[in-house]
Design an enzyme around this catalytic site. Structure first.
Site, PDB file in Angstrom:
ATOM      1  N   HIS A  59       0.872  -1.181   0.000  1.00 33.87           N
ATOM      2  CA  HIS A  59       0.000   0.000   0.000  1.00 33.87           C
ATOM      3  C   HIS A  59       0.913   1.237   0.000  1.00 33.87           C
ATOM      4  O   HIS A  59       2.035   1.174   0.510  1.00 33.87           O
ATOM      5  CB  HIS A  59      -0.827  -0.057   1.285  1.00 33.87           C
ATOM      6  CG  HIS A  59      -1.871   0.984   1.450  1.00 33.87           C
ATOM      7  ND1 HIS A  59      -1.582   2.249   1.888  1.00 33.87           N
ATOM      8  CD2 HIS A  59      -3.210   0.944   1.257  1.00 33.87           C
ATOM      9  CE1 HIS A  59      -2.708   2.946   1.966  1.00 33.87           C
ATOM     10  NE2 HIS A  59      -3.712   2.177   1.590  1.00 33.87           N
ATOM     11  N   ASP A 108       3.189  -4.482   8.116  1.00 35.85           N
ATOM     12  CA  ASP A 108       1.963  -3.715   7.931  1.00 35.85           C
ATOM     13  C   ASP A 108       0.804  -4.695   8.099  1.00 35.85           C
ATOM     14  O   ASP A 108       0.541  -5.526   7.218  1.00 35.85           O
ATOM     15  CB  ASP A 108       1.965  -3.092   6.526  1.00 35.85           C
ATOM     16  CG  ASP A 108       0.643  -2.399   6.203  1.00 35.85           C
ATOM     17  OD1 ASP A 108      -0.315  -2.523   6.993  1.00 35.85           O
ATOM     18  OD2 ASP A 108       0.575  -1.739   5.150  1.00 35.85           O
ATOM     19  N   GLN A 148      -4.528  -4.999   7.184  1.00 37.77           N
ATOM     20  CA  GLN A 148      -5.574  -5.916   6.704  1.00 37.77           C
ATOM     21  C   GLN A 148      -5.545  -7.250   7.437  1.00 37.77           C
ATOM     22  O   GLN A 148      -6.370  -8.115   7.151  1.00 37.77           O
ATOM     23  CB  GLN A 148      -5.403  -6.167   5.195  1.00 37.77           C
ATOM     24  CG  GLN A 148      -5.549  -4.939   4.330  1.00 37.77           C
ATOM     25  CD  GLN A 148      -6.972  -4.360   4.334  1.00 37.77           C
ATOM     26  OE1 GLN A 148      -7.927  -4.981   4.816  1.00 37.77           O
ATOM     27  NE2 GLN A 148      -7.118  -3.152   3.819  1.00 37.77           N
ATOM     28  N   LYS A 170     -10.569  -0.283  10.755  1.00 38.63           N
ATOM     29  CA  LYS A 170     -10.808  -1.456   9.905  1.00 38.63           C
ATOM     30  C   LYS A 170     -11.220  -2.666  10.735  1.00 38.63           C
ATOM     31  O   LYS A 170     -11.427  -3.747  10.190  1.00 38.63           O
ATOM     32  CB  LYS A 170      -9.539  -1.797   9.116  1.00 38.63           C
ATOM     33  CG  LYS A 170      -9.146  -0.767   8.072  1.00 38.63           C
ATOM     34  CD  LYS A 170      -7.979  -1.290   7.259  1.00 38.63           C
ATOM     35  CE  LYS A 170      -7.210  -0.208   6.541  1.00 38.63           C
ATOM     36  NZ  LYS A 170      -7.907   0.353   5.413  1.00 38.63           N
ATOM     37  N   CYS A 206      -5.009   2.650  -3.389  1.00 40.61           N
ATOM     38  CA  CYS A 206      -3.749   3.137  -2.814  1.00 40.61           C
ATOM     39  C   CYS A 206      -2.605   2.149  -3.061  1.00 40.61           C
ATOM     40  O   CYS A 206      -1.724   1.977  -2.200  1.00 40.61           O
ATOM     41  CB  CYS A 206      -3.884   3.435  -1.324  1.00 40.61           C
ATOM     42  SG  CYS A 206      -5.115   4.672  -0.988  1.00 40.61           S
TER      43      CYS A 206
END
Ligand code: C6P
Length: 407
Positions: free
Chosen positions: A122, A199, A202, A225, A364
């Site tokens: 991302h 990261d 998600q 999220k 993104c």
């Protein structure tokens, strides 16, 4: 199995109609809906004990401080952080990654050093490193992906050497859905002495994530999220690294003592939380963690796996529909695709008219889309509250859109 009907009753927004049709919300990878449990936890602070935290010597402020700091304990336990001091509240994943790029990066990266990213990142996990590399004369290198949308791990050994000082990669791609073999990558990166940032924007909302098992040095994710509010995110960092890092932002709360010319820093985690924190949002995130834990992350992940496999099977049966990324068993609940020659934005608009909310664009991840030979995709993403019937509604809406456009 999840009791999805009961879960849906917790999310007031899911009962809405859009354009006269029941809402089918398939954009949780961008931001999830919120259960009443989170809304009520935040409402309670505003109504019953709203006062600035860490400052007041009065009951209201102490109650608010306790609620905020116990949210930190909940988050620490959720990701199995050894110490609560290792959980820094930020605004979101983006700010968490920038914190590391500024506070760790500016004091550790030197000219000629390499920062290893992957082709499926991302922008949040690319641009902060570009800024750092430009400033320090360092070099960015990218682990390629295969045509199936998996990381090309054969290349990893070729790229990793002692010039690589940082490896930063996503645990789950927001476009391909790919769940990456994080433990293996981290072990290999550590073997050449690199620090690793994961990261997990998600991943933490959808899968059990254990920072001790991963042995990552830093891990970033966002509250919004994972059923929590906007404006609150998390940076986990190993204590030894956080201790020796200089602060990111200066101001109130992050200091111990301030002189005219200099200052000393507060202890962890507050050294990295300058100014009045988003404490109501922190409490909301704590309530989101309670909510997700109450249902069980294994059960949530299993539900999404099942739904994704069903969606891929149904979508895959539509002629002219191309799904990007690996097969269902290697991904989380994200399915991005193109459909015939219909522009993803037109498609998303027509789906919206049927009540189906999906995201269209580059999500993104422009370099990744370029690597795939695309400028944009439509993305359906699933969460604990989505159903098989909603996947059917998506498929029907796609068929209708193609008919309406004569494609
Ligand atoms: N992806 C999506 O629709 P923030 O915006 O800081 O909360 O999260 C940034 C981010 C970082 N990494 C990954 C893998 C992400 O998916 C995201 C956010 C959203 O895909 C919004 S662009």
């Amino acid at each position: 199995m999840l009791n999805v009907e009961r879960i849906r009753a917790d999310f007031p927004a899911l009962a809405r109609q859009v354009h006269g049709k029941p809402l089918v919300f398939l954009d949780s990878a961008a931001s999830s809906q919120k259960p009443v449990q989170v809304l009520e936890a935040m409402d309670r602070i505003y109504r019953e004990c709203y006062a600035n935290v860490h400052r007041g010597i009065y009951a209201f402020s102490e109650e608010a401080t306790l609620a905020y700091e116990s949210a930190r304990d909940k988050v620490a336990s959720f990701i199995n952080a050894p110490f609560r001091e290792e959980v820094i509240f930020t605004r979101n994943t983006t700010e968490a990654i920038n914190l590391v790029a500024y506070a760790w990066g500016r004091s550790h990266i030197r000219p000629g050093d390499r920062i290893l990213l992957t082709q499926m990142e991302h922008h949040s996990n690319i641009v902060p490193w570009q800024l750092l590399a430009q400033e320090k004369g360092a070099e960015l290198i990218y682990l390629p992906i295969t045509d199936d949308g998996l990381l090309n791990l054969e290349q990893l050994d070729n790229l990793l050497d002692d010039r690589v000082k940082l490896v930063a990669f996503t645990l789950m791609s927001n476009v391909l859905g790919t769940i990456n073999p994080a433990k293996e990558i981290i072990q290999k990166a550590h073997a050449v002495g690199a620090v690793v940032l994961v990261d997990a924007a998600q991943a933490v909302p959808h899968l059990p994530v254990d920072v001790q098992e991963l042995d990552c040095d830093f891990l970033a994710f966002s509250g919004h999220k994972m059923c929590g509010p906007t404006g609150i995110g998390v940076l986990y960092g190993k204590e030894a690294l956080l201790q020796e890092m200089p602060p990111f932002l200066g101001g109130g709360d992050m200091i111990r003592r301030v002189e005219w010319e200099s200052a000393t820093w507060n202890s962890l985690p507050w050294k990295f939380e300058a100014g009045t924190p988003a404490f109501v949002e922190g409490v909301g995130l704590g309530a989101a963690v309670d909510y997700l834990r109450g249902i069980g992350m294994e059960a949530i992940a299993a539900h999404e796996r099942e739904l994704t496999a069903y969606a891929m099977e149904r979508l895959g049966s539509l002629p002219g529909l191309r799904i990007v990324g690996p097969p269902a068993h290697q991904r989380g609940g994200v399915v991005a695709f193109t459909f015939r020659d219909i522009h993803p934005h037109d498609l998303a608009h027509l789906l919206d008219l049927e009540g189906v909310a999906v995201r269209a664009g580059h999500h993104c991840a422009q370099p990744l889309h370029r690597r795939l030979g695309l400028t944009a995709t439509v993305r359906a993403s699933f969460y604990l509250y989505n159903t098989h019937q909603e996947v059917d509604r998506l498929v029907e809406a796609l068929e209708q859109a193609a008919k309406a456009l004569g494609r």
